[in-house]
Motif scaffolding. Sequence first.
Motif, mmCIF file in Angstrom:
data_model
loop_
_atom_site.group_PDB
_atom_site.id
_atom_site.type_symbol
_atom_site.label_atom_id
_atom_site.label_comp_id
_atom_site.label_asym_id
_atom_site.label_seq_id
_atom_site.Cartn_x
_atom_site.Cartn_y
_atom_site.Cartn_z
ATOM 1 N N LEU A 116 0.837 -1.203 0.000
ATOM 2 C CA LEU A 116 0.000 0.000 0.000
ATOM 3 C C LEU A 116 0.866 1.245 0.000
ATOM 4 O O LEU A 116 1.806 1.347 0.801
ATOM 5 C CB LEU A 116 -0.880 0.021 1.255
ATOM 6 N N THR A 117 0.559 2.209 -0.885
ATOM 7 C CA THR A 117 1.357 3.438 -0.922
ATOM 8 C C THR A 117 0.465 4.668 -0.965
ATOM 9 O O THR A 117 -0.537 4.703 -1.676
ATOM 10 C CB THR A 117 2.276 3.475 -2.169
ATOM 11 N N ASP A 118 0.847 5.674 -0.220
ATOM 12 C CA ASP A 118 0.222 6.998 -0.266
ATOM 13 C C ASP A 118 1.072 7.908 0.619
ATOM 14 O O ASP A 118 1.669 7.454 1.585
ATOM 15 C CB ASP A 118 -1.225 6.963 0.252
ATOM 16 N N PHE A 119 1.122 9.206 0.294
ATOM 17 C CA PHE A 119 1.907 10.136 1.122
ATOM 18 C C PHE A 119 0.993 11.026 1.958
ATOM 19 O O PHE A 119 1.443 11.768 2.813
ATOM 20 C CB PHE A 119 2.791 11.016 0.234
ATOM 21 N N ASP A 120 -0.317 10.914 1.722
ATOM 22 C CA ASP A 120 -1.257 11.933 2.185
ATOM 23 C C ASP A 120 -1.876 11.606 3.540
ATOM 24 O O ASP A 120 -1.836 10.468 3.999
ATOM 25 C CB ASP A 120 -2.378 12.027 1.152
ATOM 26 N N ILE A 121 -2.474 12.631 4.154
ATOM 27 C CA ILE A 121 -3.253 12.412 5.366
ATOM 28 C C ILE A 121 -4.749 12.509 5.059
ATOM 29 O O ILE A 121 -5.150 13.072 4.036
ATOM 30 C CB ILE A 121 -2.873 13.405 6.493
ATOM 31 N N ILE A 122 -5.559 11.939 5.937
ATOM 32 C CA ILE A 122 -7.007 11.902 5.740
ATOM 33 C C ILE A 122 -7.611 13.263 6.074
ATOM 34 O O ILE A 122 -7.314 13.836 7.123
ATOM 35 C CB ILE A 122 -7.634 10.809 6.622
ATOM 36 N N GLU A 123 -8.449 13.759 5.166
ATOM 37 C CA GLU A 123 -9.168 15.008 5.404
ATOM 38 C C GLU A 123 -10.661 14.717 5.515
ATOM 39 O O GLU A 123 -11.139 13.716 4.971
ATOM 40 C CB GLU A 123 -8.915 15.983 4.257
ATOM 41 N N GLU A 124 -11.343 15.641 6.196
ATOM 42 C CA GLU A 124 -12.801 15.525 6.338
ATOM 43 C C GLU A 124 -13.492 15.264 4.991
ATOM 44 O O GLU A 124 -14.393 14.426 4.883
ATOM 45 C CB GLU A 124 -13.325 16.842 6.947
ATOM 46 N N SER A 125 -13.004 15.970 3.966
ATOM 47 C CA SER A 125 -13.637 15.874 2.633
ATOM 48 C C SER A 125 -13.443 14.506 1.977
ATOM 49 O O SER A 125 -14.090 14.203 0.979
ATOM 50 C CB SER A 125 -13.065 16.957 1.717
ATOM 51 N N ASN A 126 -12.558 13.688 2.507
ATOM 52 C CA ASN A 126 -12.330 12.357 1.929
ATOM 53 C C ASN A 126 -13.423 11.365 2.326
ATOM 54 O O ASN A 126 -13.595 10.324 1.698
ATOM 55 C CB ASN A 126 -10.990 11.764 2.403
ATOM 56 N N LEU A 127 -14.127 11.683 3.425
ATOM 57 C CA LEU A 127 -15.031 10.682 4.011
ATOM 58 C C LEU A 127 -16.268 10.426 3.148
ATOM 59 O O LEU A 127 -17.014 9.482 3.392
ATOM 60 C CB LEU A 127 -15.450 11.099 5.424
ATOM 61 N N ASN A 128 -16.476 11.257 2.109
ATOM 62 C CA ASN A 128 -17.638 11.033 1.231
ATOM 63 C C ASN A 128 -17.467 9.832 0.318
ATOM 64 O O ASN A 128 -18.403 9.413 -0.343
ATOM 65 C CB ASN A 128 -17.933 12.293 0.395
ATOM 66 N N ARG A 129 -16.271 9.269 0.236
ATOM 67 C CA ARG A 129 -16.079 8.132 -0.674
ATOM 68 C C ARG A 129 -14.928 7.200 -0.289
ATOM 69 O O ARG A 129 -14.789 6.120 -0.868
ATOM 70 C CB ARG A 129 -15.856 8.637 -2.108
ATOM 71 N N GLN A 130 -14.081 7.618 0.623
ATOM 72 C CA GLN A 130 -12.892 6.823 0.929
ATOM 73 C C GLN A 130 -13.124 5.997 2.184
ATOM 74 O O GLN A 130 -13.855 6.411 3.086
ATOM 75 C CB GLN A 130 -11.676 7.741 1.089
ATOM 76 N N ASN A 131 -12.487 4.849 2.273
ATOM 77 C CA ASN A 131 -12.765 3.925 3.365
ATOM 78 C C ASN A 131 -11.995 4.295 4.645
ATOM 79 O O ASN A 131 -11.078 3.590 5.068
ATOM 80 C CB ASN A 131 -12.443 2.489 2.937
ATOM 81 N N TYR A 132 -12.388 5.435 5.213
ATOM 82 C CA TYR A 132 -11.829 5.865 6.502
ATOM 83 C C TYR A 132 -12.985 6.327 7.377
ATOM 84 O O TYR A 132 -14.127 6.433 6.908
ATOM 85 C CB TYR A 132 -10.811 6.993 6.295
ATOM 86 N N PHE A 133 -12.678 6.651 8.637
ATOM 87 C CA PHE A 133 -13.712 7.001 9.599
ATOM 88 C C PHE A 133 -13.416 8.378 10.193
ATOM 89 O O PHE A 133 -12.269 8.834 10.178
ATOM 90 C CB PHE A 133 -13.779 5.911 10.677
#
Lengths: 199, 70
Positions: A40-57
């Motif tokens: 798994l690769t990514d450099f980013d952090i989770i933002e509020e705006s990601n929660l509309n489609r990304q598998n985070y809480f």
Amino acid sequence: MTPHTFYELKNAVVGIAGLGGLGSNVAVALTRLRIGKLILTDFDIIEESNLNRQNYFSDQVGQHKVEMSLENLRRINPEADLEGHKVRLTPEKIPQVFKDCHVVAECFDRADQKQMLVETVLSKMKQAVVVSVSGLAGYGRSNEIRTRRISERLILVGDTVSGTGPGVPLTAPRVGIAAYHQANAITEVLINELHTKLL
Amino acid sequence: MNAVLKINGTEKTFDDGLPPTLSALLSKLQIDAATVVAEIDGEIIERKNFAQTELKDQMGIELIRFVGGG
């Protein structure tokens, strides 16, 4: 009843480039399938705006996507073989990070990053199949999202035309359809074409 | 003389001669090179080589265009 597991997938290694709307959901599907190993690769952090489609809480906002994906996937299967890299992928790093992968999933957001990943896997890696996505913005038109075999090592998912833009947002249902097309194409290519290399 | 390229599976005829290079073809088709992966006769062509890649009659070209979203 014990769920069916595919012995063909036991030794498969799949790389996921980007853990946003596509990658975070592809990783869930492949973890449930008990794929051999995920990188798994990514450099980013989770933002509020990601929660509309990304598998985070919501309690994961502000954390690294790689770390939270590892945590979420281990809640599905504590035994899952997972490797996480907090890295911004470049043409130099892609062949190193995904060295052992049979398939690489292109799960980026930006068109030029998609181009860079696909071009690099096809030109710098000699074996890996790349499953990429182009055209998933908006809602509805489920059946316009298709999986196409472009060439021996390139599979393309999407409707090819729906990019994000003003008034054309990314939505959980349509991004999810594309992500699960992608996971299904990866499953198919591993079981039908690559399993003899995996035994 | 007419020249033909097979682009994404469809034959395209060029009445006034082929674009000399892959870059010239993309300009003619108004495609941004930064968002396209190109294969000629099944071989990947890296973007940095588009300007030096000469086109010949009957070549089979796949142009995979990317739009944003993920």
